[in-house]
Design a protein around this motif. Structure first.
Motif, PDB file in Angstrom:
ATOM      1  N   LEU A   9      29.596  26.353  29.563  1.00 30.30           N
ATOM      2  CA  LEU A   9      30.660  26.297  30.559  1.00 30.30           C
ATOM      3  C   LEU A   9      30.746  27.612  31.334  1.00 30.30           C
ATOM      4  O   LEU A   9      30.883  27.614  32.565  1.00 30.30           O
ATOM      5  CB  LEU A   9      31.994  25.984  29.877  1.00 30.30           C
ATOM      6  N   ALA A  10      30.628  28.714  30.642  1.00 35.37           N
ATOM      7  CA  ALA A  10      30.678  30.025  31.301  1.00 35.37           C
ATOM      8  C   ALA A  10      29.545  30.176  32.316  1.00 35.37           C
ATOM      9  O   ALA A  10      29.762  30.658  33.429  1.00 35.37           O
ATOM     10  CB  ALA A  10      30.621  31.142  30.265  1.00 35.37           C
ATOM     11  N   GLY A  11      28.341  29.762  31.939  1.00 40.85           N
ATOM     12  CA  GLY A  11      27.217  29.842  32.868  1.00 40.85           C
ATOM     13  C   GLY A  11      27.445  28.977  34.098  1.00 40.85           C
ATOM     14  O   GLY A  11      27.148  29.382  35.234  1.00 40.85           O
ATOM     15  N   LEU A  12      27.993  27.799  33.883  1.00 43.07           N
ATOM     16  CA  LEU A  12      28.297  26.905  35.002  1.00 43.07           C
ATOM     17  C   LEU A  12      29.333  27.542  35.926  1.00 43.07           C
ATOM     18  O   LEU A  12      29.175  27.553  37.155  1.00 43.07           O
ATOM     19  CB  LEU A  12      28.811  25.573  34.452  1.00 43.07           C
ATOM     20  N   GLY A  15      28.417  30.276  38.420  1.00 38.84           N
ATOM     21  CA  GLY A  15      27.832  29.846  39.688  1.00 38.84           C
ATOM     22  C   GLY A  15      28.699  28.925  40.520  1.00 38.84           C
ATOM     23  O   GLY A  15      28.605  28.913  41.742  1.00 38.84           O
ATOM     24  N   GLU A  16      29.554  28.147  39.883  1.00 42.31           N
ATOM     25  CA  GLU A  16      30.267  27.093  40.606  1.00 42.31           C
ATOM     26  C   GLU A  16      31.779  27.136  40.453  1.00 42.31           C
ATOM     27  O   GLU A  16      32.474  26.315  41.027  1.00 42.31           O
ATOM     28  CB  GLU A  16      29.780  25.717  40.129  1.00 42.31           C
ATOM     29  N   GLY A  17      32.303  28.062  39.664  1.00 41.26           N
ATOM     30  CA  GLY A  17      33.731  28.061  39.374  1.00 41.26           C
ATOM     31  C   GLY A  17      34.496  29.126  40.126  1.00 41.26           C
ATOM     32  O   GLY A  17      33.935  29.957  40.832  1.00 41.26           O
ATOM     33  N   LEU A  78      36.573  32.331  28.182  1.00 38.61           N
ATOM     34  CA  LEU A  78      35.306  32.556  28.880  1.00 38.61           C
ATOM     35  C   LEU A  78      35.019  34.026  29.174  1.00 38.61           C
ATOM     36  O   LEU A  78      33.873  34.385  29.452  1.00 38.61           O
ATOM     37  CB  LEU A  78      35.295  31.764  30.191  1.00 38.61           C
ATOM     38  N   PHE A  79      36.032  34.863  29.111  1.00 36.53           N
ATOM     39  CA  PHE A  79      35.910  36.265  29.501  1.00 36.53           C
ATOM     40  C   PHE A  79      34.661  36.970  28.953  1.00 36.53           C
ATOM     41  O   PHE A  79      33.926  37.599  29.716  1.00 36.53           O
ATOM     42  CB  PHE A  79      37.179  37.030  29.103  1.00 36.53           C
ATOM     43  N   GLN A  87      34.918  39.086  35.312  1.00 36.69           N
ATOM     44  CA  GLN A  87      35.774  39.739  34.318  1.00 36.69           C
ATOM     45  C   GLN A  87      36.881  40.536  34.999  1.00 36.69           C
ATOM     46  O   GLN A  87      38.023  40.536  34.535  1.00 36.69           O
ATOM     47  CB  GLN A  87      34.956  40.641  33.390  1.00 36.69           C
ATOM     48  N   ILE A  88      36.547  41.198  36.088  1.00 36.01           N
ATOM     49  CA  ILE A  88      37.566  41.941  36.837  1.00 36.01           C
ATOM     50  C   ILE A  88      38.630  40.983  37.365  1.00 36.01           C
ATOM     51  O   ILE A  88      39.832  41.257  37.262  1.00 36.01           O
ATOM     52  CB  ILE A  88      36.916  42.755  37.984  1.00 36.01           C
TER      53      ILE A  88
END
Length: 109
Positions: A9-12, A15-17, A78-79, A87-88
């Motif tokens: 989910l984090a990888g997705l 790029g898309e979130g 997800l951080f 992250q910022i």
């Protein structure tokens, strides 16, 4: 979610979130044209409904969003998997929520 699902989910989302806020609520959103992927992400997040944005001359976009405390929980989860820029943004949103009791208030730790 298990760690593999969180990492997927984090990888997705990298790029898309999007991590953002309205005037009164933090928001996590995923918007893309792959319906099956958005449905999988929504299922992992416990979202039962996704919306569709129909665009003239373009593919339909599928969208899932989470608001308020649940959005903050997703951000915190997800951080560790996010890149520096996200992250910022997450830190900014968590601090914003902490400073606004009653509006998606969320205590970390």
């Amino acid at each position: 979610m298990n760690e593999i699902e969180v990492a997927w989910l984090a990888g997705l989302i990298e790029g898309e979130g999007c991590f953002t806020r309205t005037r009164s609520s933090p928001v996590f959103a995923l918007d893309m044209t792959d319906e099956d992927i958005v449905k999988k992400a929504a299922k992992l997040l416990g979202i039962s409904k996704i919306s569709i944005s129909r665009r003239d001359g373009c593919k339909d976009a599928y969208i899932c969003k989470v608001y308020g405390n649940r959005a903050l929980e997703v951000m915190r989860l997800l951080f560790p998997f996010m890149g520096n820029r996200r992250q910022i943004k997450i830190t900014e949103l968590l601090e914003w929520a902490d400073a606004r009791p009653g509006i998606g208030h969320y205590k970390r730790g």
